[in-house]
Write an enzyme that holds these catalytic residues in place. Structure first.
Site, PDB file in Angstrom:
ATOM      1  CD1 TRP A 100       0.902  -0.044   2.998  1.00 53.29           C
ATOM      2  CD2 TRP A 100      -0.870   1.200   3.537  1.00 53.29           C
ATOM      3  NE1 TRP A 100       1.143   0.467   4.247  1.00 53.29           N
ATOM      4  CE2 TRP A 100       0.063   1.245   4.608  1.00 53.29           C
ATOM      5  CE3 TRP A 100      -2.054   1.916   3.664  1.00 53.29           C
ATOM      6  CZ2 TRP A 100      -0.156   1.979   5.784  1.00 53.29           C
ATOM      7  CZ3 TRP A 100      -2.274   2.630   4.830  1.00 53.29           C
ATOM      8  CH2 TRP A 100      -1.340   2.654   5.870  1.00 53.29           C
ATOM      9  CG  ASP A 101       4.874   0.945   1.281  1.00 46.35           C
ATOM     10  OD1 ASP A 101       4.252  -0.130   1.407  1.00 46.35           O
ATOM     11  OD2 ASP A 101       5.737   1.313   2.085  1.00 46.35           O
ATOM     12  CD  GLU A 150       2.172  -3.758   8.774  1.00 40.18           C
ATOM     13  OE1 GLU A 150       3.263  -3.503   9.294  1.00 40.18           O
ATOM     14  OE2 GLU A 150       2.036  -4.025   7.570  1.00 40.18           O
ATOM     15  CE  LYS A 196       5.776  -2.085  11.379  1.00 38.09           C
ATOM     16  NZ  LYS A 196       5.719  -3.137  10.332  1.00 38.09           N
ATOM     17  CD  GLN A 197       2.567   1.206   9.755  1.00 43.66           C
ATOM     18  OE1 GLN A 197       3.443   1.834   9.192  1.00 43.66           O
ATOM     19  NE2 GLN A 197       2.099   0.065   9.269  1.00 43.66           N
TER      20      GLN A 197
END
Length: 798
Positions: free
Chosen positions: A355-356, A494, A614-615
Site C-alpha cells: 500500500w506504500d 499491523e 506500530k504506526q
C-alpha cells in the site's frame, strides 16, 4: 560551501558499506545496481545486487516440515566485476593494502557514482583508482564504469580482469537465508570478440531470460590501446584478462561498457542478439555519460524541490527524489511494473508492491501523470486475480493482495522469522484488506489531478466499482446496532492480529478500514453519476453490480459502524479494553524506535495484549482527508464529529501509544501536526527525512530503501506544507510552512499546466508555463483566481 547536490562519504568503514550500497544504488526505472565495490563478490561487507524492475521468480522451501512458496525479486548476475593485480601478485584485496584515502560521491544532479581510493601495498607501491559509474537514464539497457588507474610511484605490468559473475543467489536479507534463494540458471556464456564477453541467465520458474554483454577499452594519453583478452571461463562466470603496462604517474583510463536485455523487453528479436548489437553500437563512457546527464537534467527541471533551509535537509530531500525516479520514471512507462515498497535497491519485502503507493502516487500524480497512469495500469491488469481472490473468501467484486508481485496473487508469506527470538511464526497480514481502499483512492486522485476521463471510463472506474462491490459484500448488517460492520481484518497498525482471548486471526470494525470502505462506496456512486448512461450501464454489467447493490451502497454510506469511546475514534472494537504498555521501560531498554512485535514475542508476550500501535492507524484518516471531508462523512454516518476539538484529541491519544516501528509513521505524524503544532510537525518530518539516510529504523536500510517514506517527505513539502488540495475543480493553496523553511519552490502539473510555485511565510508566487490546456482555477484565502498559460500572480496569504 557544502554542495547540496552531492552525497559524500569520506572514509572506509566496512560496517557502513552495505548501507552506502543501498543509498548509492544507481537505477533507471528498468534495472538498478547497488553501489558495491567492483573488485569484490558477495562477502561480509560487499553485496553486488542487480535487479530488474518486475523481475520475479518463485521458489519452494521446507520450513519446520512445511513446504512454502515465496516469490522474490531476483538478484541477477553481477556485471560490475572489475579487478586487477600488479605483476604476479594476488588479486586486489583490502586485506593486503593500507588505505590512505577512500571517498565516495553520489552526484545527484548527474546520476553518477564516483569513488576515489588511494592505497599502499606491501611492496610500498602507492596507487590511486578513481572510478565513475552510471546506469544510463538515457538508454536504459546500458551501464558503464570508468576507472582512472594511477601508479603514483611505480611502473610495471598489471592484469585487469573484467567479468560477469553468475554465481549469484539472493543473499541480501539475513532472515530469508533459511529459504531457497537460488533463482537463476546460467544458460550460456562466451566471448564476442577479443575484448567483449556475454552471459545468458534465466530464472528457474518464471523463465525470464537476461543477456548481459560487456566490453573493455583502455586509453593512455587519450589514445585507445589495442587489446586482446585472455578468456577466463569458469562455472557460471566469464571474464577477460587484459595485460597492460603502467608508467609511473601516468594514468590509464579503463572503460567497461555493458548492455542488458531481457525476454520481457519490447521490440526485440531475442536478448542475446539485442545485447550484442547494443554493445557494438556504444561509443565511449564520455558520450554515454553526457547523454545520461542530459536525461537527468530533464528530470530535475520539473521534479526538483528547492528549500531555503538547512543544507542537509535539501540534500537528503534531493536524494529522495533521486531514488524515486531511479525506481520509476519515463523509462518505466508501458512496462508492467508497480511501485515496490523498498525500491529496486535490495531484497527486503521480496520486491513486492504494498500500500506504500498511497504515499508515493501523490507526488507522481502532480508531476508525471503519464507515469502515474502507467503505474495504475499495473493494478488494472491484475483485476482478474483480484476478482478470484474476492470469490475465494465468498465475496463478489475485487480484492487486491496485501503483497503483489508478478501476476497479482497474494504474495504475503505464510510464516515469517522473528530474528530476535529465532522463531518462525504465522503471518496473517494478508488480512490488511484496507489495500482495497488505497488503490481506488489513488485512481480517484489521479483523475482529480488530471481529469483523464478516458482512463476513468476504460480502466479506473472498474477498479473503483469492483472494490466497492467487495466492501459491500464483506460488510454485514448488525440488527442490534442497526449498523453495518466489517470483521476479521487487520488495520494499518499491523501489531494487532487477533484478540487476546481468541487465537482466530482478525479484528472487528477497524475504524480506518470501515471509514475507507464507506469512502470507496461513495466514490463508486459518484463515479456512476459522472459517467453517461451507456458507460454507466456497461460498467455495471461488467462488474455485476445490480440495482439492489446500489440501494445497499446508499444504505452503507449512512449506517457503517465506527467504534468511538466518547470523542476518541477507537482503532478497532475492543481496543480500549487492552492493557497499557510500560513505554518508559521499553524505550529505556530498546531505544526510541521499537519493533514491539519482535521484542514482545521474544519475551513470550504479544502486542495483541496492549494499547500499542506500530504506526499510524486511526490517524491515517487525518492524513488522507480534510477536516471538512471528515466532518461531512461522520455526520452522514450519524456521528457527531467536531474537527477543531476531536482531531487534536485523537492525535494526542494515539501519539502516546505509537511505537513508530515503521518509517511511514513519521510521515503521518508530520502531516497531522502541520497546522496545530508546527514544531512537532517539523520534528516528525526530520525523522522521516533522515530515516534511511541515518538508518534509524534498526539497521534495515541496507536491505533496500523505504520508498514510501522517501516519497512521503516529498509529498509533505508539495501538498502538506503548501496546503495544496483539489476541491470542486479548484486547486487550493493554504500554506503552513514550518519555521525552519524560509522559502520553498517546486513545479506541479495540474490538468495539463506546468505551474511553478514559490512560497514563503507571507506570499505565494504562481507562474504558469507556456501550454495548451484550458484555464484552471487556483484558490488562496477563500478567493479563486483564473489562470491561463503564461500567467503569473503574486498573492499575499498571511
Amino acid at each position: 560551501m557544502a554542495n547540496d547536490w552531492i552525497v559524500k562519504y569520506d572514509k572506509w568503514n566496512s560496517k557502513d558499506h552495505r548501507l552506502q550500497e543501498a543509498l548509492c544504488t544507481l537505477g533507471n526505472g528498468y534495472f538498478a545496481t547497488r553501489a558495491a565495490l567492483e573488485m569484490f563478490k558477495d562477502n561480509d561487507y560487499n553485496y553486488p545486487g542487480t535487479y530488474l524492475a518486475g523481475g520475479y521468480n518463485r521458489r519452494k522451501s521446507n520450513i519446520q516440515g512445511k513446504e512454502i512458496e515465496n516469490e522474490d525479486l531476483v538478484n541477477w548476475p553481477n556485471w560490475l566485476y572489475l579487478t586487477f593485480r600488479i605483476g604476479k601478485d594476488n588479486w586486489f584485496s583490502l586485506d593486503d593494502i593500507t588505505i590512505s584515502q577512500f571517498a565516495t560521491r553520489l552526484i545527484l544532479k548527474e546520476g553518477i557514482l564516483e569513488r576515489k581510493i588511494s592505497f599502499k601495498d606491501s611492496a610500498g607501491r602507492q596507487t590511486t583508482i578513481i572510478s565513475k559509474r552510471i546506469v544510463s537514464m538515457h538508454d536504459y539497457h546500458v551501464g558503464a564504469i570508468e576507472w582512472t588507474f594511477i601508479p603514483e610511484n611505480w611502473s610495471g605490468s598489471i592484469t585487469i580482469r573484467s567479468g560477469i559473475d553468475g554465481n549469484i543467489i539472493n543473499n541480501n536479507v539475513a532472515r530469508y537465508r533459511d529459504l531457497n534463494q537460488d533463482h537463476i540458471d546460467v544458460l550460456g556464456k562466451d566471448e564476442i570478440d577479443e575484448n567483449s564477453i556475454y552471459l545468458v541467465s534465466r530464472t528457474k520458474q518464471s523463465l525470464i531470460t537476461m543477456t548481459q554483454a560487456a566490453t573493455v577499452r583502455v586509453y593512455e594519453n587519450g589514445e585507445k590501446q589495442s587489446l586482446v583478452h585472455k578468456l577466463v571461463d569458469k562455472e557460471k562466470f566469464i571474464a577477460g584478462d587484459f595485460q597492460l603496462n603502467c608508467n609511473k604517474g601516468q594514468p590509464l583510463r579503463i572503460e567497461k561498457l555493458v548492455s542488458l536485455y531481457t525476454s520481457r523487453d519490447f521490440a526485440i528479436s531475442d536478448p542475446l542478439t539485442e545485447a550484442k548489437q547494443k554493445l557494438h553500437r556504444l561509443s565511449t563512457f564520455e558520450k554515454i555519460s553526457e547523454d545520461h546527464t542530459i536525461s537527468w537534467s530533464q528530470i530535475w527541471k520539473y521534479s526538483d524541490i528547492s528549500l531555503e533551509s538547512h543544507f542537509e535537509d535539501q540534500m537528503v530531500l534531493r536524494l529522495h527524489i533521486f531514488h524515486l525516479f531511479q525506481t520509476v520514471c519515463h523509462n518505466s512507462i508501458g512496462y508492467d511494473i508497480g511501485i515496490p515498497a523498498r525500491g529496486w535497491h535490495g531484497e527486503a519485502y521480496r520486491g513486492h508492491i504494498f500500500w506504500d503507493e498511497l504515499y508515493i502516487m501523490p507526488f507522481i500524480n502532480l508531476g508525471h501523470p503519464e507515469l502515474a497512469r502507467s503505474l495504475l495500469m499495473y493494478r488494472y491488469r491484475r483485476l482478474p486475480e483480484a476478482y478470484e481472490a474476492a470469490k475465494d473468501i465468498g465475496c463478489r467484486g475485487a480484492l487486491f493482495p496485501w503483497q503483489s508481485g508478478s501476476n497479482g496473487r497474494e504474495e504475503t508469506q505464510k510464516i515469517h522469522l522473528n530474528p530476535k527470538s529465532g522463531r518462525w511464526l504465522p503471518d496473517v497480514s494478508h488480512l490488511q484488506y484496507h489495500i482495497n481502499a488505497a488503490i481506488p483512492y489513488n485512481v480517484w486522485h489521479y483523475y482529480q489531478s488530471t481529469m483523464d476521463m478516458d482512463f476513468l471510463v476504460t480502466h479506473g472506474a472498474e477498479i473503483i466499482l469492483a472494490t466497492a462491490l467487495f466492501w459491500s459484500d464483506i460488510a454485514h448488517f448488525n440488527e442490534q446496532r442497526s449498523r453495518y460492520e466489517i470483521h476479521n481484518v487487520m488495520g494499518p497498525d499491523e501489531y494487532h492480529t487477533h484478540y487476546p482471548d481468541n487465537e482466530k486471526p482478525g479484528l472487528r470494525n477497524n475504524a480506518y478500514t470501515n471509514f475507507m470502505a464507506v469512502w470507496v462506496i461513495q466514490c463508486a456512486l459518484d463515479v456512476l453519476n459522472i459517467l453517461d448512461d451507456t458507460c454507466h450501464e456497461d460498467l455495471k454489467c461488467k462488474v455485476w453490480v445490480k440495482e439492489e447493490d446500489l440501494a445497499r451502497w446508499y444504505d452503507i454510506v449512512e449506517k457503517m459502524y465506527i467504534p468511538f469511546n466518547h470523542n476518541t475514534i477507537l482503532q478497532f472494537e475492543g481496543f480500549e479494553e487492552l492493557k497499557e504498555l510500560d513505554w518508559d521501560y521499553y524505550h529505556s531498554k530498546y531505544g526510541y524506535h521499537l519493533r514491539l512485535d519482535r521484542i514482545l514475542e521474544s519475551e513470550n508476550d504479544s502486542p495483541n495484549n496492549y494499547k500499542a500501535s506500530k504506526q499510524a492507524d486511526v490517524l491515517m484518516l487525518f492524513y488522507l482527508f480534510s477536516s471538512t471531508e471528515l466532518k461531512d462523512t461522520f455526520n452522514k454516518l450519524g456521528y457527531d464529529f467536531d474537527p477543531d476539538n476531536d482531531i487534536p484529541e485523537n492525535i494526542l491519544y494515539y501519539e502516546k501509544k505509537t511505537a513508530h516501528g515503521s518509517t511511514l509513521s513519521r510521515i503521518i505524524h508530520a502531516w497531522v501536526y502541520a497546522r496545530s503544532h508546527r514544531k512537532l510537525s517539523w520534528e516528525s518530518f526530520k525523522q522521516a527525512l533522515m530515516s534511511d539516510f541515518k538508518d534509524i529504523q534498526g539497521g534495515t536500510t541496507h536491505e533496500g530503501i523505504h520508498l514510501g517514506a522517501m516519497a512521503g517527505t516529498l509529498d509533505l513539502i508539495q501538498r502538506c506544507y503548501s496546503g495544496l488540495d483539489i476541491r470542486d475543480d479548484v486547486l487550493w493553496l493554504e500554506p503552513t510552512l514550518p519555521d525552519d523553511i524560509k522559502t520553498m519552490k517546486f513545479h506541479i502539473r495540474f490538468r495539463g499546466h506546468w505551474i511553478f510555485l514559490t512560497i514563503d511565510h507571507k506570499k505565494i508566487k504562481i507562474t504558469f508555463d507556456k501550454g495548451w490546456a484550458n484555464p484552471v482555477k487556483i484558490g488562496v484565502n477563500q478567493k479563486t483566481y483564473l489562470f491561463q498559460k503564461d500567467d503569473e500572480k503574486e498573492i499575499i496569504y498571511n
